[in-house]
Design a protein around this motif. Structure first.
Motif, short mmCIF file in Angstrom:
data_model
loop_
_atom_site.label_atom_id
_atom_site.label_comp_id
_atom_site.label_asym_id
_atom_site.label_seq_id
_atom_site.Cartn_x
_atom_site.Cartn_y
_atom_site.Cartn_z
N VAL A 8 27.05 64.61 39.01
CA VAL A 8 25.87 64.94 38.22
C VAL A 8 24.67 65.01 39.16
O VAL A 8 24.38 64.05 39.88
N SER A 46 18.79 62.32 31.50
CA SER A 46 19.08 63.66 32.01
C SER A 46 19.94 64.46 31.04
O SER A 46 20.97 63.99 30.57
N ASN A 74 21.64 67.04 31.88
CA ASN A 74 22.89 67.34 32.56
C ASN A 74 23.84 66.16 32.54
O ASN A 74 25.05 66.33 32.42
N VAL A 118 27.65 69.17 37.68
CA VAL A 118 26.86 69.43 36.48
C VAL A 118 25.42 69.12 36.89
O VAL A 118 25.06 67.96 37.07
N THR A 119 24.64 70.18 37.06
CA THR A 119 23.36 69.96 37.74
C THR A 119 22.23 70.85 37.24
O THR A 119 22.45 72.01 36.87
N PRO A 120 21.02 70.30 37.27
CA PRO A 120 19.83 71.12 37.06
C PRO A 120 19.45 71.81 38.36
O PRO A 120 20.20 71.76 39.34
N GLY A 128 25.59 73.72 34.28
CA GLY A 128 24.40 72.91 34.03
C GLY A 128 23.34 73.67 33.28
O GLY A 128 23.47 74.86 32.99
N THR A 166 18.87 73.87 32.67
CA THR A 166 17.55 73.51 33.17
C THR A 166 16.51 74.25 32.32
O THR A 166 16.80 75.31 31.79
N HIS A 182 23.05 76.51 41.29
CA HIS A 182 24.49 76.64 41.14
C HIS A 182 25.08 77.49 42.27
O HIS A 182 26.13 77.16 42.82
#
Length: 183
Positions: free
Chosen positions: A10, A17, A19, A78-80, A115, A117, A127
């Motif tokens: 993450v 968060s 995400n 899994v990310t912003p 993810g 944002t 990404h």
């Protein structure tokens, strides 16, 4: 595919968060035969420094990270997006699991990124950067998994279309055939 473990990195450390919450949804909704495990403790992993990467005295948090990624069959970030790229914590995790080069814990593992944002682009650049970094680290980028979702117009935690795209991404990553991709 059955009995597949996906380790989740993450990219946000924030307690609330979005995400992180998406990752928890993916854990709860994992397809049958697939275990999705969030890698906790990324905030405890020191910034990568080759001076610290001593096999006889590696920092405990870095050793746990490498071990969990090493035991997994697949990796999902899994990310912003922070300032048009991936967050430092995600980049740092990839750095640690990429070493030693050509033998790191992520080497040869299918790697996907999803993810959300609150921007019109939904994390697209973060990404792309995460996939590029993972590929250089020796992972196998699975671009069909990438879901970059804007959180401006929908509630990504409850929207059925968004959740369907994310759970399908997990299914695609779990089903990814590493043997046919190597050919």
């Amino acid at each position: 595919m059955t009995d597949t473990t996906i380790a989740v990195l993450v990219g946000s450390l924030r307690a609330e968060s979005t995400n992180r919450k998406l990752a928890e949804i993916l854990v709860a909704q994992a397809p049958e035969g697939v275990t999705v495990e969030i890698v906790d403790g990324l905030d405890q992993v020191p910034f990568y420094n080759e001076d610290l990467d001593n096999p006889s005295d590696i920092p405990a948090a870095a050793a746990r990270l490498r071990d969990q990624i090493g035991r997994a069959d697949r990796v999902l970030a899994v990310t912003p997006e922070y300032n048009a790229t991936m967050p430092a914590v995600l980049n740092n995790a990839i750095d640690w699991v990429s070493r030693p080069y050509g033998q790191g814990a992520v080497f040869g593992k299918p790697f996907g990124v999803v993810g959300a944002t609150p921007t019109p682009y939904g994390g697209k650049w973060a990404h792309e950067d995460a996939l590029k970094s993972a590929k250089i680290a020796g992972a196998v980028p699975v671009e069909d998994v990438t879901v970059s979702q804007s959180a401006l117009e929908v509630d990504v935690l409850t929207d059925p279309d968004v959740l369907a795209k994310l759970t399908n991404a997990v299914r695609v990553l779990a089903d990814y055939d590493t043997e046919s991709s190597a050919a």
